[in-house]
Design an enzyme around this catalytic site. Structure first.
Site, PDB file in Angstrom:
ATOM      1  N   LYS A  10       4.330   6.651   5.282  1.00 17.17           N
ATOM      2  CA  LYS A  10       2.921   7.056   5.201  1.00 17.17           C
ATOM      3  C   LYS A  10       2.630   7.996   6.349  1.00 17.17           C
ATOM      4  O   LYS A  10       3.315   8.014   7.380  1.00 17.17           O
ATOM      5  CB  LYS A  10       1.984   5.843   5.252  1.00 17.17           C
ATOM      6  CG  LYS A  10       2.075   4.975   6.511  1.00 17.17           C
ATOM      7  CD  LYS A  10       1.323   5.464   7.716  1.00 17.17           C
ATOM      8  CE  LYS A  10       1.433   4.500   8.899  1.00 17.17           C
ATOM      9  NZ  LYS A  10       0.961   5.096  10.179  1.00 17.17           N
ATOM     10  N   ASP A 141      -1.045  -2.691   8.404  1.00 20.01           N
ATOM     11  CA  ASP A 141      -0.739  -1.603   7.478  1.00 20.01           C
ATOM     12  C   ASP A 141      -0.093  -2.082   6.181  1.00 20.01           C
ATOM     13  O   ASP A 141       0.051  -1.296   5.242  1.00 20.01           O
ATOM     14  CB  ASP A 141       0.195  -0.580   8.141  1.00 20.01           C
ATOM     15  CG  ASP A 141      -0.494   0.251   9.205  1.00 20.01           C
ATOM     16  OD1 ASP A 141      -1.729   0.141   9.340  1.00 20.01           O
ATOM     17  OD2 ASP A 141       0.198   1.014   9.905  1.00 20.01           O
TER      18      ASP A 141
END
Length: 283
Positions: A10, A141
């Site tokens: 990401k 996350d």
């Protein structure tokens, strides 16, 4: 039979620290987007209830590895719901491409992939919400990787709103240094009072990262990498670093710059995607 599952990287397209809670955790606003690049996790189901990691990570005990922790946590959660078939276990391996301490979410992505894949392979039937809630105990996350859609995150990163930012091409560079997240968040000079703004306002502004000034100041390698990238395109830090990235409208433009990367930079080109490769694998 072994099945293979994507564990994508990401980027934090922006990251602003808006405060610090009494428990020490920082509140933030950030925009997550996935890359069509990452690790690959191989899983072979077992029938004896054992979890074996076949590819240990250097310097990390297997019991501390997020892959193993995620598998065991899913066992515990599914069992508590009466949804764990008897004997559920797995042999797990990983083909690692994402650096540790790089700000690309490698460990969190690995954990999410294991949760999603084993939930499917073991036929536990846990919902995405249940998997995301389970993953949050492994790291802030993890839920965004479980849900698999680009998102605007608030709180400590757990409040997610799906968004669809432009899918640009990125040159991502790792400067050869690992930055543990606490090093940045404990720094006394870290900005901690950036005003909260709506996602609509933030998307109209130039993107930035409050951690970048600290990473550049404390790690000369990060400063050198960003200085080089900024000669070619808008560039910034992802997460708490150490990776930096530049955005381009086309793959060819990104690859032209990649050809000029200094030897000390480990760099690659990838496309930003709003639907995670893991989610695509589940379709």
């Amino acid at each position: 039979m072994m099945t293979h599952w994507p564990s994508p990287a990401k980027l934090n397209l922006f990251l602003y620290i808006t405060g610090q809670r009494a428990d020490g955790y920082h509140t933030l606003q950030t925009l997550f987007q996935f890359l069509d690049y990452g690790d690959t996790i191989g899983i072979t189901p077992r029938g004896d209830g054992e979890i074996h990691l076949l590819t240990p990570v250097e310097g990390v005990e297997n019991d501390d590895n997020l892959i193993v922790r995620a598998a065991r946590l899913l066992m515990k959660t599914a069992s508590a719901h009466g949804r764990l078939p008897a004997g559920s276990g797995a042999d797990i391996s990983i083909e690692k491409r994402l650096p540790m301490g790089g700000g690309l979410g490698g460990g969190s992505s690995n954990a999410a992939t294991v949760l999603v894949a084993l939930n499917h392979l073991w036929q536990c039937g846990l919902s995405v919400d249940e998997l995301a809630e389970t993953g949050l105990t492994l790291g802030a996350d993890v839920p965004v990787f479980v849900r698999g859609h680009a998102a605007f995150a608030e709180g400590v990163g757990e409040i997610l709103t799906p968004v669809d930012p432009p899918e640009k091409w990125y040159l991502v560079a790792h400067p050869g240094v690992s930055i543990p997240t606490p090093v940045i968040f404990k720094d006394p000079e870290l900005p901690r009072n950036t005003p909260k703004r709506s996602i609509e306002t933030l998307l109209k502004c130039e993107f930035g990262n409050d951690c970048e000034v600290i990473a550049r100041k404390r790690f000369r390698e990060v400063d050198a990498a960003l200085s080089w990238l900024l000669e070619y395109a808008p560039s910034r830090l992802t997460g708490t670093g150490a990776c930096v990235f530049a955005e381009f409208d086309t793959e060819s433009a990104a690859r032209q710059v990649l050809k000029q990367a200094p030897e000390w930079l480990n760099a690659f080109v990838a496309k930003g995607v709003n639907l995670s490769p893991l989610q695509k694998a589940m379709l």
